[in-house]
Enzyme design. Structure first.
Site, mmCIF file in Angstrom:
data_model
loop_
_atom_site.group_PDB
_atom_site.id
_atom_site.type_symbol
_atom_site.label_atom_id
_atom_site.label_comp_id
_atom_site.label_asym_id
_atom_site.label_seq_id
_atom_site.Cartn_x
_atom_site.Cartn_y
_atom_site.Cartn_z
ATOM 1 N N SER A 106 0.833 -1.208 0.000
ATOM 2 C CA SER A 106 0.000 0.000 0.000
ATOM 3 C C SER A 106 0.868 1.258 0.000
ATOM 4 C CB SER A 106 -0.879 -0.018 1.255
ATOM 5 O OG SER A 106 -1.405 1.258 1.511
ATOM 6 N N TYR A 129 -2.207 5.758 -4.363
ATOM 7 C CA TYR A 129 -3.411 6.589 -4.247
ATOM 8 C C TYR A 129 -3.237 7.861 -5.061
ATOM 9 C CZ TYR A 129 -5.840 4.205 -0.408
ATOM 10 O OH TYR A 129 -6.535 3.323 0.360
ATOM 11 N N THR A 155 -5.410 2.990 -7.117
ATOM 12 C CA THR A 155 -6.699 2.959 -6.416
ATOM 13 C C THR A 155 -7.444 4.269 -6.648
ATOM 14 O OG1 THR A 155 -5.818 1.465 -4.763
ATOM 15 C CG2 THR A 155 -7.806 2.681 -4.155
ATOM 16 N N LYS A 251 -7.947 0.040 -9.543
ATOM 17 C CA LYS A 251 -8.657 -0.615 -8.431
ATOM 18 C C LYS A 251 -9.798 0.271 -7.931
ATOM 19 C CE LYS A 251 -7.788 -2.592 -3.820
ATOM 20 N NZ LYS A 251 -8.356 -1.673 -2.833
ATOM 21 N N HIS A 275 -13.678 -1.420 -2.071
ATOM 22 C CA HIS A 275 -12.718 -1.133 -1.000
ATOM 23 C C HIS A 275 -13.067 -1.922 0.270
ATOM 24 C CE1 HIS A 275 -9.432 1.978 -0.656
ATOM 25 N NE2 HIS A 275 -9.443 1.512 0.578
HETATM 26 C C1 FNR Z 1 -7.799 -1.707 2.886
HETATM 27 N N1 FNR Z 1 -7.885 -1.482 1.518
HETATM 28 C C2 FNR Z 1 -6.966 -0.661 0.904
HETATM 29 N N2 FNR Z 1 -6.981 -0.498 -0.453
HETATM 30 C C3 FNR Z 1 -6.058 0.266 -1.070
HETATM 31 O O1 FNR Z 1 -6.089 0.376 -2.301
HETATM 32 N N3 FNR Z 1 -5.080 0.899 -0.333
HETATM 33 C C4 FNR Z 1 -5.008 0.804 1.019
HETATM 34 O O2 FNR Z 1 -4.122 1.366 1.641
HETATM 35 C C5 FNR Z 1 -6.004 0.030 1.677
HETATM 36 N N4 FNR Z 1 -6.015 -0.078 3.032
HETATM 37 C C6 FNR Z 1 -6.872 -0.967 3.660
HETATM 38 C C7 FNR Z 1 -6.780 -1.163 5.034
HETATM 39 C C8 FNR Z 1 -7.576 -2.134 5.651
HETATM 40 C C9 FNR Z 1 -7.446 -2.365 7.124
HETATM 41 C C10 FNR Z 1 -8.483 -2.887 4.876
HETATM 42 C C11 FNR Z 1 -9.338 -3.965 5.509
HETATM 43 C C12 FNR Z 1 -8.604 -2.661 3.519
HETATM 44 C C13 FNR Z 1 -8.839 -2.246 0.702
HETATM 45 C C14 FNR Z 1 -8.246 -3.588 0.280
HETATM 46 O O3 FNR Z 1 -7.211 -3.420 -0.647
HETATM 47 C C15 FNR Z 1 -9.313 -4.505 -0.363
HETATM 48 O O4 FNR Z 1 -9.967 -3.804 -1.394
HETATM 49 C C16 FNR Z 1 -10.339 -5.017 0.639
HETATM 50 O O5 FNR Z 1 -9.722 -5.333 1.863
HETATM 51 C C17 FNR Z 1 -11.054 -6.249 0.087
HETATM 52 O O6 FNR Z 1 -12.041 -6.704 0.942
HETATM 53 P P1 FNR Z 1 -11.806 -7.886 2.036
HETATM 54 O O7 FNR Z 1 -10.988 -8.978 1.378
HETATM 55 O O8 FNR Z 1 -11.076 -7.252 3.169
HETATM 56 O O9 FNR Z 1 -13.186 -8.289 2.392
#
Ligand code: FNR
Length: 393
Positions: A106, A129, A155, A251, A275
């Site tokens: 990330s 991002y 993203t 994404k 997300h």
């Molecule tokens: C995320 N997600 C996320 N996505 C992204 O593009 N950059 C990020 O920094 C983050 N940070 C983040 C933190 C936490 C704690 C979570 C749970 C999620 C979203 C992540 O990439 C993904 O899209 C989701 O987690 C998918 O859903 P599930 O597998 O958690 O149900």
């Protein structure tokens, strides 16, 4: 009751982590409807059992842009992973590499690109991002390229951060947050020793290297909050398309029209994603959004999907509905928080076993052959999906 490895690890993570961190992982936006739908809609899709088809030579590997994946799973970008286990991004990247799948770092990781990339032999994927500070974006891309990153995940579903009310309740934000976090840390000694004491520095590694000064995590979160850019549009991404040599994956696509725009932009792939239910609550679950998107752009670019994936069976369901591969977020984070690198390796091994059982008993020998004919779609339950899907077996 143990329903899956993810639920088991989730409980272990709940016990180990200070509540502000557990709820930061576990929670979603607003009333968490989409978060629940992601998991519930997936589990509701029935697989179609087939037997006596000599399934001895089954293969579960696949390939994305020339990169081989032992199973069609990618670790999703998750911010602050280094707060859930000691240098958590490095541990998760090592686990992914041991199991032959990509790890996505990330933008807002604790460990910087320069710490994670050299720790494994496989190139990491890097997630960026869209931020107001274009200097930071360019700097991050240059550093990612220098570190051997090929696949860039861009993203786009965070022009503004979604409201996560659980964070205010848990002490992640809100009144007296700092004092509450400290109190929670001292009452969770295993985490306090592993991460609180031995997992330092606690900052956003990629950002601190850019800003060039050591400040606390709180300051970086403030910097990030002020840096999300609601003015972003496809034109703003063109310089990245020109700059980046490897595959670009967009994404946060949830609509067929946006998926078509991603094709027009020249993306190599998209990630169908809400997300993890952390942005706009009330939108479709990923699995409900996927079939129409696959109809619209299948074959034009690679389609990845995430949201609610908790078992290898969910991977089968999503690939059957048109995905090329699947990302997992919370599932691996719970395992990492509970048991570090070994936990993530174990989780991925269980995913592979579940995947093999599901493919054996649906009579499908390779990932490429998985399609809707592997689903026994219940007519009542899936009338709405049927409207989005041309041929339902
Ligand atoms: C995320 N997600 C996320 N996505 C992204 O593009 N950059 C990020 O920094 C983050 N940070 C983040 C933190 C936490 C704690 C979570 C749970 C999620 C979203 C992540 O990439 C993904 O899209 C989701 O987690 C998918 O859903 P599930 O597998 O958690 O149900």
């Amino acid at each position: 009751m143990i329903i899956s490895a993810s639920t088991d690890y989730r409980e272990a993570a709940r016990r180990k982590l200070p509540p502000f961190l557990f709820h930061y992982i576990d929670g979603g936006a607003y009333a968490e409807h989409t978060l629940r739908r992601n998991v519930g809609d997936l589990a509701d899709i029935a697989l179609r059992q087939r037997v006596l088809r000599n399934m001895s030579d089954l293969s579960v590997n696949t390939e994305l842009w020339g990169e081989k994946l032992d199973i069609p799973v990618v670790l999703a970008p998750v911010g602050l992973t280094g707060m859930f286990a000691r240098r958590g991004e490095v541990q998760a990247a090592r686990a992914a590499t041991r199991k032959g799948v990509p790890f996505t770092l990330s933008t807002v990781s604790v460990c910087p690109i320069e710490e994670v990339a050299p720790a494994i032999e496989r190139p990491i994927w890097f997630q960026l991002y869209v931020l107001r500070d274009r200097g930071f974006m360019k700097n991050a891309l240059e550093r990612a390229q220098a570190a051997g990153v090929k696949t860039l995940v861009f993203t786009v579903d965070m022009p503004v951060p979604g409201a996560r009310y659980r964070d205010a309740h848990s002490g992640m934000s809100g009144p007296h947050a700092e004092f509450r976090r400290l109190l929670q840390a001292v009452t969770h000694p295993a985490w306090a020793w592993d991460v609180g004491v031995n997992g330092r520095p606690h900052d956003l590694g990629n950002v601190s290297r850019y800003l060039g000064k050591a400040t606390g995590l709180k300051d970086y979160i403030g910097w990030l909050g002020a840096n999300f850019d609601p003015s972003i549009s496809w034109q703003d991404l063109e310089w990245i398309r020109d700059f980046w040599k490897g595959p670009i994956v967009i994404k946060g696509i949830l609509d067929p029209a946006d998926a078509r725009d991603a094709v027009g932009f020249g993306a190599d792939g998209i990630i169908v994603s809400n997300h993890g239910g952390r942005q706009l609550d009330g939108v479709l679950s990923s699995v409900r959004a996927l079939p129409a998107i696959a109809e619209a752009v299948g074959g034009d670019l690679k389609i990845l999907v995430d949201g609610g994936v908790r078992t290898g069976l969910d991977v089968v369901r999503l690939i059957a509905l048109g995905a090329d591969a699947v990302l997992i977020g919370r599932a691996f984070v719970y395992a990492l928080a509970a048991a570090g690198e070994a936990g993530v390796v174990n989780l991925l091994e269980l995913f592979e076993k579940e995947l093999r059982v599901a493919m054996t008993l649906t009579g499908v020998k390779s990932i490429a052959e998985l399609d809707r004919s592997s689903l026994a779609i219940d007519p009542e339950l899936t009338k709405a999906i049927a409207a989005e899907v041309k041929q339902v077996p």
